[in-house]
Design a protein around this motif. Structure first.
Motif, mmCIF file in Angstrom:
data_model
loop_
_atom_site.group_PDB
_atom_site.id
_atom_site.type_symbol
_atom_site.label_atom_id
_atom_site.label_comp_id
_atom_site.label_asym_id
_atom_site.label_seq_id
_atom_site.Cartn_x
_atom_site.Cartn_y
_atom_site.Cartn_z
ATOM 1 N N HIS A 292 0.832 -1.203 0.000
ATOM 2 C CA HIS A 292 0.000 0.000 0.000
ATOM 3 C C HIS A 292 0.867 1.254 0.000
ATOM 4 C CE1 HIS A 292 -3.329 2.664 0.637
ATOM 5 N NE2 HIS A 292 -2.804 3.118 1.767
ATOM 6 N N LEU A 293 1.871 1.290 0.845
ATOM 7 C CA LEU A 293 2.754 2.452 0.896
ATOM 8 C C LEU A 293 3.513 2.632 -0.417
ATOM 9 C CD1 LEU A 293 4.161 2.119 4.534
ATOM 10 C CD2 LEU A 293 2.332 3.631 3.715
ATOM 11 N N VAL A 306 -4.612 12.821 -1.636
ATOM 12 C CA VAL A 306 -4.431 12.735 -0.193
ATOM 13 C C VAL A 306 -3.208 11.874 0.113
ATOM 14 C CG1 VAL A 306 -6.900 12.997 0.271
ATOM 15 C CG2 VAL A 306 -5.932 10.696 0.044
ATOM 16 N N ASP A 307 -2.734 11.977 1.347
ATOM 17 C CA ASP A 307 -1.609 11.156 1.796
ATOM 18 C C ASP A 307 -2.145 9.804 2.239
ATOM 19 O OD1 ASP A 307 0.653 10.025 2.807
ATOM 20 O OD2 ASP A 307 0.824 11.367 4.541
ATOM 21 N N LEU A 308 -2.013 8.808 1.387
ATOM 22 C CA LEU A 308 -2.595 7.491 1.658
ATOM 23 C C LEU A 308 -1.865 6.738 2.759
ATOM 24 C CD1 LEU A 308 -3.429 6.333 -1.980
ATOM 25 C CD2 LEU A 308 -4.952 7.346 -0.282
ATOM 26 N N ALA A 309 -0.662 7.179 3.116
ATOM 27 C CA ALA A 309 0.036 6.545 4.236
ATOM 28 C C ALA A 309 -0.762 6.717 5.526
ATOM 29 C CB ALA A 309 1.432 7.141 4.391
ATOM 30 N N ALA A 310 -1.570 7.768 5.588
ATOM 31 C CA ALA A 310 -2.366 8.020 6.783
ATOM 32 C C ALA A 310 -3.492 6.994 6.956
ATOM 33 C CB ALA A 310 -2.949 9.428 6.733
ATOM 34 N N GLN A 311 -3.751 6.205 5.919
ATOM 35 C CA GLN A 311 -4.786 5.170 6.035
ATOM 36 C C GLN A 311 -4.315 3.962 6.841
ATOM 37 O OE1 GLN A 311 -5.797 4.253 1.955
ATOM 38 N NE2 GLN A 311 -7.293 5.912 1.818
ATOM 39 N N VAL A 312 -3.029 3.833 7.053
ATOM 40 C CA VAL A 312 -2.484 2.672 7.756
ATOM 41 C C VAL A 312 -2.739 2.805 9.258
ATOM 42 C CG1 VAL A 312 -0.399 1.373 8.309
ATOM 43 C CG2 VAL A 312 -0.709 2.318 6.001
ATOM 44 N N ASP A 313 -3.386 1.804 9.816
ATOM 45 C CA ASP A 313 -3.629 1.730 11.262
ATOM 46 C C ASP A 313 -2.518 0.881 11.872
ATOM 47 O OD1 ASP A 313 -4.468 1.245 13.843
ATOM 48 O OD2 ASP A 313 -6.560 0.855 13.289
ATOM 49 N N PRO A 314 -1.527 1.482 12.536
ATOM 50 C CA PRO A 314 -0.360 0.716 12.999
ATOM 51 C C PRO A 314 -0.683 -0.322 14.062
ATOM 52 C CG PRO A 314 -0.323 2.950 13.886
ATOM 53 C CD PRO A 314 -1.424 2.915 12.876
ATOM 54 N N ALA A 315 -1.820 -0.188 14.714
ATOM 55 C CA ALA A 315 -2.168 -1.129 15.780
ATOM 56 C C ALA A 315 -3.023 -2.294 15.279
ATOM 57 C CB ALA A 315 -2.910 -0.402 16.905
ATOM 58 N N PHE A 316 -3.421 -2.249 14.016
ATOM 59 C CA PHE A 316 -4.365 -3.242 13.506
ATOM 60 C C PHE A 316 -3.634 -4.411 12.869
ATOM 61 C CE2 PHE A 316 -7.145 -5.157 10.339
ATOM 62 C CZ PHE A 316 -8.328 -5.297 11.040
#
Length: 328
Positions: A292-293, A306-316
């Motif tokens: 994805h990144l 948009v900055d698609l890196a912000a879609q990543v949920d690091p805790a999920f």
């Protein structure tokens, strides 16, 4: 388990994937089958007539619905328009199960009744003249990748994907989405060339790869495949009168498939089930985020604005424990 069938065009991968699907249905395993090949022949191989095969809904045509459903209440995804094919799930995302009813299956899947059971069939949709020069087929296959990214499948459940031919599978990260990849290879130099490509690409990602030798006619063919692919050769399949009748649109009952070929299909199922013990949801999620990144940086950010890196949920971490939010 998520299973991919790959191979060069004409290798017989669609035929073998359809036989494997029939075998699983006969064993009463829940199956979602996906035709992700450009030529869209899986429906016919499963017994649909031309009209029924042509009437299968195209997943690519329902991509807005798929995105809207899967994003759920995930606060990191502001709209369906900002989702791309590699967008990973996070807290609040809706996940797909093999055995359930949901709007994605309602729009994109159709029930196909076989001799000994029934399966759900989904299709990307065919490559048409309107795609030439204005779009890439991989955008249609992206609907499959997005669904796989949000899929939570358990033991004894199967998602079987007939992939696009050749090395086109590496145009995205979808080749890492499977517990087992069966590469169908004929006993020819061209037949094993795709294997070498796949092996090279897959090596760095821990992809489980086994070769199914097809159209093997004798000891020389078997020896050739053994020399070329070594221990990756799982099983071989020879001539089948049952398959010939199926290709004419007049298949006998599946129980009449030759005993040797039924044994070969059971070998495939055993290998798939063995792969479940090595499932690593954390690695699976990590690879999902990696691609994805990569896509976000190379084209996704520019396309969506948009900055698609912000879609990543690091805790999920995707996994069988993950809750499945329902529409409400």
């Amino acid at each position: 388990m998520k299973i991919a069938f790959v191979g060069k065009g004409g290798s017989g991968k669609t035929t073998l994937s359809s036989l494997f699907i029939r075998h699983l249905a006969a064993a009463e395993a829940p199956v979602v089958a996906v035709d992700a090949d450009i030529n869209q022949h899986l429906g016919a191989a499963l017994g649909l007539d031309d009209a029924a095969a042509a009437a299968l809904p195209a997943m690519g045509a329902h991509l807005p619905l798929i995105k809207e459903y899967l994003r759920g209440t995930n606060p990191r995804i502001t709209s369906a328009e900002t989702m791309i094919k590699t967008t990973p799930p996070g807290e609040g995302s809706r996940l797909l199960r093999v055995v359930e009813d949901n709007p994605v299956y309602e729009a994109c899947a159709r029930t196909v009744r076989l001799d000994d059971g029934e399966i759900r069939l989904m299709a990307t949709g065919p490559f048409t003249e309107s795609d030439l020069g204005v779009a890439c087929y991989h955008s249609k296959v992206g609907a499959v990748e997005l669904c796989l990214n949000h899929l939570v499948d358990g033991p004894q459940e199967y998602v079987v994907v007939d992939m696009t031919a050749g090395s086109d599978s590496f145009a995205s990260g979808m080749f890492t989405r499977f517990d087992m990849t069966f590469l169908v290879a004929e006993p020819t130099r061209k037949g094993v060339s795709v294997y070498r490509q796949y092996k090279d690409y897959a090596r760095d990602f821990g992809v489980s790869l086994k070769v199914v030798g097809n159209k093997v006619q004798g000891p020389d063919d078997l020896e050739f495949l053994q020399d070329e692919v070594g221990d990756d050769l799982l099983v071989t399949v020879g001539h089948s009168d049952w398959v010939r009748a199926m290709e004419k649109g007049r298949p006998p009952r599946f129980e009449l498939l030759e005993a040797a070929n039924r044994t070969a299909l059971q070998t495939l199922q055993d290998a798939a089930e063995d792969s479940y013990a090595h499932r690593d949801w954390e690695r699976y999620t990590r690879q999902m985020v990696h691609f994805h990144l990569k896509n976000a940086e190379s084209w996704g950010n520019a396309k969506t604005g948009v900055d698609l890196a912000a879609q990543v949920d690091p805790a999920f971490v995707l996994g069988e424990h993950a809750p499945v939010p329902q529409p409400g």
